[in-house]
Scaffold this motif. Structure first.
Motif, mmCIF file in Angstrom:
data_model
loop_
_atom_site.group_PDB
_atom_site.id
_atom_site.type_symbol
_atom_site.label_atom_id
_atom_site.label_comp_id
_atom_site.label_asym_id
_atom_site.label_seq_id
_atom_site.Cartn_x
_atom_site.Cartn_y
_atom_site.Cartn_z
ATOM 1 N N PRO B 78 -4.842 -44.462 -22.556
ATOM 2 C CA PRO B 78 -6.021 -44.844 -21.758
ATOM 3 C C PRO B 78 -7.225 -43.954 -22.032
ATOM 4 O O PRO B 78 -8.353 -44.446 -22.070
ATOM 5 C CB PRO B 78 -5.536 -44.684 -20.313
ATOM 6 C CG PRO B 78 -4.097 -44.750 -20.379
ATOM 7 C CD PRO B 78 -3.698 -44.174 -21.678
ATOM 8 N N ALA B 79 -6.967 -42.658 -22.258
ATOM 9 C CA ALA B 79 -8.084 -41.751 -22.544
ATOM 10 C C ALA B 79 -8.771 -42.138 -23.848
ATOM 11 O O ALA B 79 -10.003 -42.124 -23.947
ATOM 12 C CB ALA B 79 -7.577 -40.313 -22.614
ATOM 13 N N SER B 82 -10.876 -45.243 -23.177
ATOM 14 C CA SER B 82 -12.082 -44.931 -22.417
ATOM 15 C C SER B 82 -13.111 -44.235 -23.284
ATOM 16 O O SER B 82 -14.307 -44.524 -23.202
ATOM 17 C CB SER B 82 -11.740 -44.043 -21.231
ATOM 18 O OG SER B 82 -11.168 -44.780 -20.219
ATOM 19 N N GLY B 130 -9.228 -48.843 -20.129
ATOM 20 C CA GLY B 130 -8.707 -47.486 -20.019
ATOM 21 C C GLY B 130 -8.351 -47.136 -18.583
ATOM 22 O O GLY B 130 -7.287 -46.572 -18.315
ATOM 23 N N LEU B 131 -9.260 -47.505 -17.664
ATOM 24 C CA LEU B 131 -8.984 -47.221 -16.246
ATOM 25 C C LEU B 131 -7.736 -47.976 -15.785
ATOM 26 O O LEU B 131 -6.855 -47.409 -15.124
ATOM 27 C CB LEU B 131 -10.206 -47.618 -15.416
ATOM 28 C CG LEU B 131 -10.236 -47.105 -13.993
ATOM 29 C CD1 LEU B 131 -10.184 -45.604 -13.975
ATOM 30 C CD2 LEU B 131 -11.467 -47.590 -13.282
ATOM 31 N N SER B 134 -4.648 -46.404 -17.211
ATOM 32 C CA SER B 134 -4.238 -45.158 -16.561
ATOM 33 C C SER B 134 -3.578 -45.453 -15.219
ATOM 34 O O SER B 134 -2.617 -44.777 -14.833
ATOM 35 C CB SER B 134 -5.440 -44.244 -16.378
ATOM 36 O OG SER B 134 -6.302 -44.778 -15.423
ATOM 37 N N ASN B 161 -10.140 -41.062 -16.395
ATOM 38 C CA ASN B 161 -10.757 -42.300 -16.858
ATOM 39 C C ASN B 161 -11.912 -42.721 -15.954
ATOM 40 O O ASN B 161 -12.937 -43.209 -16.444
ATOM 41 C CB ASN B 161 -9.713 -43.401 -16.951
ATOM 42 C CG ASN B 161 -8.806 -43.196 -18.137
ATOM 43 O OD1 ASN B 161 -9.175 -43.505 -19.249
ATOM 44 N ND2 ASN B 161 -7.646 -42.636 -17.909
#
Lengths: 130, 187
Positions: B78-79, B82, B130-131, B134, B161
């Motif tokens: 996810p990072a 993002s 990404g959010l 996460s 995120n």
């Protein structure tokens, strides 16, 4: 000129105090990880000065490009936050002692503040913005 | 019985126009610094969780247990999404977007405006993805298996995120003013 001289001496003392705090925070516990903080804070004014030069270099052309300046500010913000949060991270994972964390933050802040004040005082009329 | 007549130009693609903020040079500088700081702070939240996970030890009352969960590559996906989304939305040329979302319908034609719209969509979708990713990692990896004391890893991931997203918003708002304030002719 005496006032300027006094300021220089005072700033030199503050800079030495800052480095003393950082090095003490490393040496007292024989753990040299907090030295990264000093490195970060010393590097923090660099992006703005480099990027302001870059933006000024093509002032001949009619289009002023502010992207360099903005990128330099973004990098400065990143570096200062790195210098503040890296000791907190190290202390949170118990890689360094909490006292070393606070000492290195204070020392790095003193070093960065010295660079700011010096360039604001003697920077030639606000040419470089840090 | 009929729905009320729409008051917008039907040739436009989106119903809402792009929000336009007028900020001064001071706000622009402060916003850019703030955005960089938020970006680094969100990354340091994730680094903090990763460092904590890599130095995690079993609890002192059961020293021969193994630590049940560690951060792995899944936590970083996810990072990465993002960050890619942040880069895409920040590198986008705002003037193309302004013409794409302008009031007159003729400006919204053309390949540049079309591409700007698609790229903006991709960037925001990457950040939202990404959010969401996460949140998925937090729920599936840290909440469902019922560990005690390891929710911080997932929470830091979600906060990271979200912080990247807020940083992109702050950067967008502070960059959307005109950049001609420092126009200086030194020839």
């Amino acid at each position: 000129m005496a006032a300027g001289l006094k300021t220089v001496i005072l700033l030199a003392f503050v800079l030495a105090l800052g480095f003393l705090l950082v090095i003490l925070s490393c040496a007292l516990w024989a753990n040299w990880l907090p030295l990264l903080v000093a490195l970060t804070f010393v590097l923090a004014p660099l992006p703005n000065s480099i990027c302001s030069r870059c933006a000024r270099a093509d002032d001949i052309s009619p289009e002023y490009n502010s992207a360099y300046v903005d990128f330099g500010r973004f990098l400065t913000g990143m570096l200062v936050t790195t210098g503040l949060s890296l000791p907190l991270l190290l202390a949170h994972s118990q890689l360094i002692q909490p006292a070393a964390c606070w000492m290195s933050i204070a020392g790095g802040g003193l070093v960065y503040g010295t660079i700011l004040v010096y360039s604001g005082w003697f920077g030639g009329g606000g040419e470089d913005e840090f | 019985m009929s729905i009320p007549h729409a008051s917008y130009d039907p040739r436009r693609v989106f119903r809402f126009s792009l929000p336009k903020f007028e900020v001064g040079p001071k706000t622009r500088a402060i916003g850019t610094y703030l955005s960089g700081g938020l970006f680094a702070l969100s990354y340091f939240l994730l680094f903090d969780a990763a460092t904590l996970s890599s130095h995690a030890t079993p609890p002192p009352d059961a020293p021969y247990d193994v630590v049940p969960v560690h951060m792995s590559f899944v936590d970083w996906v996810p990072a990465i999404c993002s960050t890619l989304g942040f880069l895409v939305t920040s590198l986008l040329d705002k003037s193309h977007l302004q013409s794409a979302f302008a009031q007159d319908a003729w400006g919204s034609e053309g390949p540049a405006a079309w591409r700007a719209r698609v790229v903006l969509f991709l960037g925001v979708a990457l950040m939202a993805g990404g959010l969401a990713g996460s949140l998925t990692v937090l729920i599936l990896k840290y909440i469902i298996p019922d560990y005690t004391g390891y929710i911080y890893y997932g929470g830091a991931n979600v906060a990271m995120n979200g912080g990247i997203m807020i940083s992109a918003m702050v950067l967008w708002i502070s960059q959307s003013g005109s950049d001609e304030y420092e126009y200086q002719l030194t020839v």
